[in-house]
Design an enzyme around this catalytic site. Structure first.
Site, PDB file in Angstrom:
ATOM      1  N   GLU A   1      21.172 137.589  31.690  1.00 50.98           N
ATOM      2  CA  GLU A   1      22.285 137.005  30.928  1.00 50.98           C
ATOM      3  C   GLU A   1      23.617 137.118  31.661  1.00 50.98           C
ATOM      4  OE1 GLU A   1      22.107 138.660  26.983  1.00 50.98           O
ATOM      5  OE2 GLU A   1      20.049 137.981  26.679  1.00 50.98           O
TER       6      GLU A   1
ATOM      7  N   ASN B   1      17.208 135.944  34.504  1.00 54.52           N
ATOM      8  CA  ASN B   1      16.746 135.619  33.154  1.00 54.52           C
ATOM      9  C   ASN B   1      17.945 135.343  32.258  1.00 54.52           C
ATOM     10  OD1 ASN B   1      14.503 135.565  31.171  1.00 54.52           O
ATOM     11  ND2 ASN B   1      15.465 137.392  30.312  1.00 54.52           N
TER      12      ASN B   1
ATOM     13  N   HIS C   1      14.708 131.807  22.848  1.00 58.19           N
ATOM     14  CA  HIS C   1      14.930 132.221  21.465  1.00 58.19           C
ATOM     15  C   HIS C   1      15.408 130.967  20.731  1.00 58.19           C
ATOM     16  CE1 HIS C   1      14.305 136.450  22.148  1.00 58.19           C
ATOM     17  NE2 HIS C   1      15.176 136.454  23.142  1.00 58.19           N
TER      18      HIS C   1
ATOM     19  N   GLU D   1      10.850 135.090  26.491  1.00 63.13           N
ATOM     20  CA  GLU D   1      11.147 135.815  25.246  1.00 63.13           C
ATOM     21  C   GLU D   1      11.002 134.898  24.033  1.00 63.13           C
ATOM     22  OE1 GLU D   1      14.861 137.981  25.433  1.00 63.13           O
ATOM     23  OE2 GLU D   1      14.635 138.389  27.574  1.00 63.13           O
TER      24      GLU D   1
ATOM     25  N   ASP E   1      10.563 133.070  20.690  1.00 58.26           N
ATOM     26  CA  ASP E   1      10.373 133.112  19.244  1.00 58.26           C
ATOM     27  C   ASP E   1      11.082 131.890  18.657  1.00 58.26           C
ATOM     28  OD1 ASP E   1      13.134 134.004  19.230  1.00 58.26           O
ATOM     29  OD2 ASP E   1      12.478 136.083  19.134  1.00 58.26           O
TER      30      ASP E   1
END
Length: 473
Positions: free
Chosen positions: A167, A208, A244, A272, A274
């Site tokens: 990030e 990432n 996400h 990651e 979801d």
């Protein structure tokens, strides 16, 4: 679209509702364990057939739950530590390292023959307080290099890839003004990758980030950084896309975005995943979520250099989403009671499989009198536990069931196990879990739930299974 909100720490959750579950387990009313090992097809087998991995974020203490461990063992061939390998966990005080939690994750991966993915060496969150006390850029650079050298060195030979820097960019494509950016400057990302390569020459090194799933200013800024690194020989091997996502907002150019990075000569990975929705979830939302999962897995399957997909957890029970996004949740492939959701089917379909999870609604209705229901209650003060047994007294097997009844005194269901229970006013509907949808002729299945009442708690007088009336008792 993906989420553009500031990212709070993704720590594991401690939710009070599960204290009640622990009491029930101690009393013998255990959550049923899905027999996933009996399935002919799993996500990991589908992924392996395409030369890819499917992973999950692990907090190792959850492995004490049989249902959690069974899914982890059976469905995944890659593991990433949810929090145990981050800076605050591994170097709580300067140059004093603690690998206890990280080693537990590594040990689980090794014991099950799963790949281990490292997350994350440098991040603007979840670093220890002593890092803030470093005021000089040269000293912070030295501390960062030392941290990477020790942690990546400790796991050398075990980790297949590292999120080296996490990030580092804002949504507009500018550098995030983290402590590393402000005190070291633009070179900190390059220096982190060089330190990681020196510490573990065999591991693949990744950058990432979130909200980079589509082609946008942020993903383009990372694209330009990767292109520059490749041109100058700075070690970088892969790019992670967190994904996400918000329900129904998978970017239409996800696959094209993955491919443009792959064309630079790096691997790509969904790291990651979801897909959150407003809760409580309804059938329409779950169907959309299924489609979203399929789109993401399909995009990866169609890009040769996409190494696979990692989901950020197994069960909604421990998802970070509700703690951060009020009113949202249900983001993963298994619900809070370990029932497999339609999202699983989407993931399987994206990998070329045809696994089908039973969904609410009649699939094999029987005639009136073809079922019998026993409803037993243990109550106290304003609460109660109900255990329900459904028997197939008809002449045909039942494949997938939905049991409905009405409460007459305002009772409310609060938590269920071995089924998925929804309530609209007085009407309650319980749908089979992934592992107990089949009831042979003469056979039965059971489920249970907790509820509240206001002093009166009469048992339901009528039940309907897949729309057909059942006999009581």
């Amino acid at each position: 679209m993906t989420d553009d909100s500031p990212r709070p720490p993704r720590r594991h959750r401690h939710r009070p509702i599960y204290a009640a579950a622990a009491v029930l387990l101690a009393a013998g009313a255990a959550i049923a364990v899905p027999r996933l090992a009996d399935a002919a097809t799993t996500l990991q087998s589908l992924a392996a057939a395409k030369g890819k991995t499917v992973g999950f974020a692990l907090t190792s203490s959850y492995l004490s739950e049989p249902a959690y461990k069974n899914i982890a063992d059976t469905e995944f061939n890659l593991v990433v530590a949810e929090n145990a390998m981050k800076w605050d966990a591994t170097e709580p005080s300067r140059n004093s390292f603690d690998y206890t939690a990280g080693d537990a994750v590594a040990s689980y991966a090794a014991s099950g023959g799963k790949q281990l993915y490292g997350h994350a060496l440098v991040w603007h969150q979840q670093y220890p307080a002593w890092v803030d006390g470093i005021t000089g850029g040269a000293d912070l650079l030295a501390a960062m290099r030392n941290h990477i050298s020790n942690v990546a060195g400790h796991y050398a030979g075990q980790v297949v890839a590292w999120d080296v820097v996490n990030e580092a960019f804002e949504d507009n494509g500018a550098r995030r003004q983290s402590i590393f950016q402000q005190r070291i400057g633009d070179s900190y990302i390059e220096e982190a990758f060089k330190a990681a390569r020196a510490a573990d020459p065999a591991a693949k090194l990744c950058i990432n980030d979130y909200s980079t799933d589509g082609i946008n200013p942020k993903s383009t800024a990372i694209y330009n950084l990767v292109r520059d690194f490749k041109a100058r020989g700075v070690p970088i091997d892969c790019v992670g896309f967190q994904a996400h996502l918000i329900l129904g907002q998978v970017p239409s150019d996800l696959q094209a975005n993955l491919q443009r990075f792959a064309d630079l000569g790096v691997d790509v990975r969904i790291t990651e995943l979801d897909v959150r929705m407003t809760t409580p979830a309804d059938a329409s939302e779950l169907a959309t979520q299924r489609s979203d999962y399929q789109k993401v897995f399909t995009a990866c399957a169609n890009v040769t250099r996409c190494t696979g997909v990692t989901v950020w957890g197994i069960t909604d029970r421990y998802s970070w989403v509700p703690d951060v996004f009020q009113g949202y949740g249900a983001a993963l492939m298994w619900d809070e009671n370990y029932a497999r959701k339609p999202a699983y089917d989407g993931a399987a379909a994206g990998l070329g499989g045809t696994v089908t999870t039973p969904t609410p609604g009649p699939t094999t209705p029987g005639p009136a009198g073809g079922c019998a229901v026993t409803y037993a209650v243990n109550q106290w003060n304003a609460g109660f536990t109900a255990n329900v047994t459904v028997r197939n007294t008809g002449s045909s097997p039942i494949s997938g069931w939905s049991l409905r009844w009405d409460y007459a005194a305002g009772q409310t269901v609060t938590q269920s196990w071995s089924s998925s229970v929804t309530q609209s006013g007085a009407t309650v509907t319980a749908t089979n879990a992934a592992w107990n949808g089949s009831i042979p002729v003469g056979g039965s299945t059971s489920f249970g739930f907790n509820g509240t009442h206001t002093g009166s708690n009469p048992a339901p007088v009528a039940f309907a299974l897949n729309g057909a009336a059942c006999v009581n008792g």
